[in-house]
Design an enzyme around this catalytic site. Structure first.
Site, PDB file in Angstrom:
ATOM      1  N   GLU A  29      19.398   7.739 -10.323  1.00  0.00           N
ATOM      2  CA  GLU A  29      18.565   7.643  -9.120  1.00  0.00           C
ATOM      3  C   GLU A  29      19.348   6.882  -8.058  1.00  0.00           C
ATOM      4  O   GLU A  29      19.998   5.894  -8.363  1.00  0.00           O
ATOM      5  CB  GLU A  29      17.297   6.861  -9.489  1.00  0.00           C
ATOM      6  CG  GLU A  29      16.459   6.431  -8.313  1.00  0.00           C
ATOM      7  CD  GLU A  29      15.331   5.483  -8.720  1.00  0.00           C
ATOM      8  OE1 GLU A  29      14.440   5.890  -9.480  1.00  0.00           O
ATOM      9  OE2 GLU A  29      15.342   4.329  -8.254  1.00  0.00           O
ATOM     10  N   TYR A  61      11.920   7.072  -2.286  1.00  0.00           N
ATOM     11  CA  TYR A  61      11.273   7.101  -0.969  1.00  0.00           C
ATOM     12  C   TYR A  61      10.852   5.677  -0.595  1.00  0.00           C
ATOM     13  O   TYR A  61      10.267   4.969  -1.419  1.00  0.00           O
ATOM     14  CB  TYR A  61      10.029   8.012  -0.987  1.00  0.00           C
ATOM     15  CG  TYR A  61       9.486   8.198   0.410  1.00  0.00           C
ATOM     16  CD1 TYR A  61       9.921   9.259   1.191  1.00  0.00           C
ATOM     17  CD2 TYR A  61       8.614   7.265   0.964  1.00  0.00           C
ATOM     18  CE1 TYR A  61       9.474   9.407   2.489  1.00  0.00           C
ATOM     19  CE2 TYR A  61       8.158   7.403   2.272  1.00  0.00           C
ATOM     20  CZ  TYR A  61       8.596   8.476   3.023  1.00  0.00           C
ATOM     21  OH  TYR A  61       8.158   8.605   4.322  1.00  0.00           O
ATOM     22  N   ALA A 155      -1.639   8.272  -7.966  1.00  0.00           N
ATOM     23  CA  ALA A 155      -0.656   9.357  -8.113  1.00  0.00           C
ATOM     24  C   ALA A 155      -1.301  10.625  -8.657  1.00  0.00           C
ATOM     25  O   ALA A 155      -0.899  11.738  -8.305  1.00  0.00           O
ATOM     26  CB  ALA A 155       0.489   8.902  -9.024  1.00  0.00           C
ATOM     27  N   HIS A 193       1.977  -0.882 -16.361  1.00  0.00           N
ATOM     28  CA  HIS A 193       2.051  -1.100 -14.921  1.00  0.00           C
ATOM     29  C   HIS A 193       1.439  -2.460 -14.604  1.00  0.00           C
ATOM     30  O   HIS A 193       0.458  -2.865 -15.226  1.00  0.00           O
ATOM     31  CB  HIS A 193       1.288   0.017 -14.187  1.00  0.00           C
ATOM     32  CG  HIS A 193       1.344  -0.118 -12.699  1.00  0.00           C
ATOM     33  ND1 HIS A 193       0.300  -0.601 -11.957  1.00  0.00           N
ATOM     34  CD2 HIS A 193       2.345   0.157 -11.824  1.00  0.00           C
ATOM     35  CE1 HIS A 193       0.645  -0.603 -10.667  1.00  0.00           C
ATOM     36  NE2 HIS A 193       1.883  -0.145 -10.568  1.00  0.00           N
TER      37      HIS A 193
HETATM   38  P1  FAD Z   1      -0.509   5.406 -10.486  1.00  0.00           P
HETATM   39  O1  FAD Z   1      -0.235   6.346 -11.578  1.00  0.00           O
HETATM   40  O2  FAD Z   1      -1.466   5.810  -9.430  1.00  0.00           O
HETATM   41  O3  FAD Z   1      -0.993   4.037 -11.151  1.00  0.00           O
HETATM   42  C1  FAD Z   1      -1.137   2.846 -10.395  1.00  0.00           C
HETATM   43  C2  FAD Z   1      -2.071   1.893 -11.122  1.00  0.00           C
HETATM   44  O4  FAD Z   1      -3.399   2.389 -11.048  1.00  0.00           O
HETATM   45  C3  FAD Z   1      -1.781   1.720 -12.612  1.00  0.00           C
HETATM   46  O5  FAD Z   1      -2.079   0.398 -12.958  1.00  0.00           O
HETATM   47  C4  FAD Z   1      -2.727   2.698 -13.285  1.00  0.00           C
HETATM   48  O6  FAD Z   1      -3.061   2.299 -14.605  1.00  0.00           O
HETATM   49  C5  FAD Z   1      -3.924   2.635 -12.353  1.00  0.00           C
HETATM   50  N1  FAD Z   1      -4.647   3.902 -12.246  1.00  0.00           N
HETATM   51  C6  FAD Z   1      -4.133   5.140 -12.173  1.00  0.00           C
HETATM   52  N2  FAD Z   1      -5.105   6.048 -12.008  1.00  0.00           N
HETATM   53  C7  FAD Z   1      -6.272   5.364 -11.955  1.00  0.00           C
HETATM   54  C8  FAD Z   1      -7.632   5.726 -11.790  1.00  0.00           C
HETATM   55  N3  FAD Z   1      -7.993   7.010 -11.652  1.00  0.00           N
HETATM   56  N4  FAD Z   1      -8.559   4.730 -11.770  1.00  0.00           N
HETATM   57  C9  FAD Z   1      -8.213   3.428 -11.920  1.00  0.00           C
HETATM   58  N5  FAD Z   1      -6.935   3.035 -12.093  1.00  0.00           N
HETATM   59  C10 FAD Z   1      -5.974   3.978 -12.100  1.00  0.00           C
HETATM   60  N6  FAD Z   1       7.869   3.391  -5.423  1.00  0.00           N
HETATM   61  C11 FAD Z   1       8.213   3.785  -4.172  1.00  0.00           C
HETATM   62  O7  FAD Z   1       7.622   3.312  -3.198  1.00  0.00           O
HETATM   63  N7  FAD Z   1       9.218   4.689  -3.967  1.00  0.00           N
HETATM   64  C12 FAD Z   1       9.892   5.248  -5.004  1.00  0.00           C
HETATM   65  O8  FAD Z   1      10.786   6.063  -4.782  1.00  0.00           O
HETATM   66  C13 FAD Z   1       9.555   4.876  -6.330  1.00  0.00           C
HETATM   67  N8  FAD Z   1      10.179   5.412  -7.397  1.00  0.00           N
HETATM   68  C14 FAD Z   1       9.768   5.084  -8.676  1.00  0.00           C
HETATM   69  C15 FAD Z   1      10.357   5.723  -9.784  1.00  0.00           C
HETATM   70  C16 FAD Z   1       9.965   5.417 -11.083  1.00  0.00           C
HETATM   71  C17 FAD Z   1      10.596   6.120 -12.256  1.00  0.00           C
HETATM   72  C18 FAD Z   1       8.969   4.419 -11.291  1.00  0.00           C
HETATM   73  C19 FAD Z   1       8.543   4.053 -12.698  1.00  0.00           C
HETATM   74  C20 FAD Z   1       8.371   3.789 -10.211  1.00  0.00           C
HETATM   75  C21 FAD Z   1       8.756   4.107  -8.889  1.00  0.00           C
HETATM   76  N9  FAD Z   1       8.164   3.514  -7.768  1.00  0.00           N
HETATM   77  C22 FAD Z   1       8.515   3.904  -6.506  1.00  0.00           C
HETATM   78  C23 FAD Z   1       7.185   2.454  -7.942  1.00  0.00           C
HETATM   79  C24 FAD Z   1       5.736   2.981  -8.024  1.00  0.00           C
HETATM   80  O9  FAD Z   1       5.376   3.573  -6.803  1.00  0.00           O
HETATM   81  C25 FAD Z   1       4.859   1.782  -8.334  1.00  0.00           C
HETATM   82  O10 FAD Z   1       5.081   1.327  -9.643  1.00  0.00           O
HETATM   83  C26 FAD Z   1       3.374   1.935  -8.044  1.00  0.00           C
HETATM   84  O11 FAD Z   1       2.795   0.623  -8.035  1.00  0.00           O
HETATM   85  C27 FAD Z   1       2.618   2.769  -9.055  1.00  0.00           C
HETATM   86  O12 FAD Z   1       2.954   4.082  -8.957  1.00  0.00           O
HETATM   87  P2  FAD Z   1       2.375   5.163 -10.009  1.00  0.00           P
HETATM   88  O13 FAD Z   1       2.792   6.478  -9.516  1.00  0.00           O
HETATM   89  O14 FAD Z   1       2.723   4.775 -11.385  1.00  0.00           O
HETATM   90  O15 FAD Z   1       0.802   4.943  -9.736  1.00  0.00           O
END
Ligand code: FAD
Length: 327
Positions: A29, A61, A155, A193
């Site tokens: 990455e 991003y 997400a 997380h």
């Molecule tokens: P989600 O899957 O939405 O989860 C976020 C939190 O909400 C978690 O605690 C989860 O348990 C909880 N949750 C999920 N769905 C629900 C629901 N329906 N109800 C209640 N709680 C829920 N960030 C950037 O800004 N840019 C990047 O390019 C970037 N690249 C990354 C690449 C990787 C491989 C990783 C692991 C992380 C990256 N991040 C990046 C960081 C990421 O955006 C953060 O960790 C963010 O805080 C969570 O993203 P997520 O997609 O896991 O969120």
């Protein structure tokens, strides 16, 4: 001859790259350069890593940040700046220059659903086959994540939107549209997380992302392979059957020792922290980080992980040193 071969492996879904390979793949990455820095410095970091034939390269991003400018007379002006723009342009540049698949990271934060749809249409036109769908972290000056008005909170909602496009369902509600064909990735957290109540609830939400259409998972970095193995087992036990790509980041300087655990919410194993405690210079830390990374990578390969995915954070020397011992 070689360039024809390289061309033939690009433009493919990550799931296909994995299916087509009988050994662990190498990928990494990169983060876009700071605004005004130009793309050459990025290429300098990437070039040495191309020896290990990565079929895809991820591009992070970075959303806007806010700061306050003193206007005098007690007035402060809120200023928004994107320090690292260029994710989509860099993807196009990498595909063109290296003939690899570029995987842009897409985030919910800062986008409403129309902007997200338009970004996806641009990516489709560029020939991008894979996206990593993420929520994004809270803005640095804010304590928690706030979705954009008309945007996504989690997400999973972004994944649902991409999956809808893959089924030809655009926001206009008409269904005679050309479907997109993105292979969607999601983030997973072997050490949970940082906001999740516990690992079980985090895994439940990860399963929701897979059920919504995520076809592969890339993990947060970790230093203890056992945490990854346990995570994979727990995922399999609740019916998450997609490839789970381990993310690795070598420690390369003194600052990382406190920064990485805090920023990424991960623990350093005692054997590693004992070795780091003995270090007095960045050079020594880097050596320990590389040796640990080699051990981690070799064990993961022995356990047939689909891909070793490295977080370079703009510097590739330590990753090259590890990859040279493994690939
Ligand atoms: P989600 O899957 O939405 O989860 C976020 C939190 O909400 C978690 O605690 C989860 O348990 C909880 N949750 C999920 N769905 C629900 C629901 N329906 N109800 C209640 N709680 C829920 N960030 C950037 O800004 N840019 C990047 O390019 C970037 N690249 C990354 C690449 C990787 C491989 C990783 C692991 C992380 C990256 N991040 C990046 C960081 C990421 O955006 C953060 O960790 C963010 O805080 C969570 O993203 P997520 O997609 O896991 O969120």
């Amino acid at each position: 001859m070689e360039s024809i071969f390289v061309r033939s492996i690009s433009n493919m879904k990550i799931t296909k790259h994995i299916e087509n390979s009988d050994k662990t793949l190498f990928s990494f990455e990169i983060i876009p350069p700071l605004k005004g820095k130009g793309i050459e410095s990025l290429y300098e970091g990437i070039d040495p890593l191309m020896d290990f034939n990565p079929p895809f390269i991820n591009v992070t991003y970075h959303r806007e940040e806010y700061s306050y400018k003193d206007m005098g007379g007690g007035l402060l002006k809120k200023i928004s700046i994107r320090k690292r723009p260029g994710t989509v342009g860099i993807c196009a540049a990498l595909m063109h220059k290296y003939k690899v698949d570029a995987v842009p990271h897409l985030i919910c934060g800062g986008f409403n659903v129309e902007e997200t749809e338009n970004a996806l249409i641009d990516l489709q036109f560029l020939g991008v086959d894979n996206v990593l769908a993420l929520r994004g972290d809270p803005i640095k000056t804010e304590a928690s994540f706030h979705p954009e008005k008309g945007g996504h909170r989690y997400a999973v909602e972004l994944i649902e939107q991409i999956n809808n496009l893959n089924n030809g369902n655009y926001l206009d509600g008409l269904n005679q549209n050309t479907p997109t064909d993105f292979c969607i990735g999601a983030a997973g957290y072997p050490e949970k997380h940082f906001e999740a109540m516990n690992l079980t609830s985090d895994l439940k939400h990860l399963k929701e992302k897979v059920d919504a259409g995520a076809e592969f998972i890339v993990t947060q970095l970790f230093f203890d392979n056992q945490k990854y193995f346990d995570f994979v087992e727990k995922c399999r036990n609740i019916g998450i059957n997609v490839p789970i790509i381990p993310g690795l980041k070598p420690i390369t300087n003194m600052r990382h020792i406190s920064f990485l655990p805090k920023f990424f919410n991960v623990d350093l194993p005692i054997e590693l922290s004992n070795e780091l405690d003995k270090c007095t210079t960045n050079e020594q830390v880097k050596q320990v980080g590389i040796e640990w990374g080699i051990q981690q990578a070799q064990e993961l390969v022995k356990n047939n992980v689909p891909v070793l995915h490295f977080y370079t954070m703009g510097r590739g020397e330590a990753v090259k040193a590890i990859a040279s011992e493994v690939f």
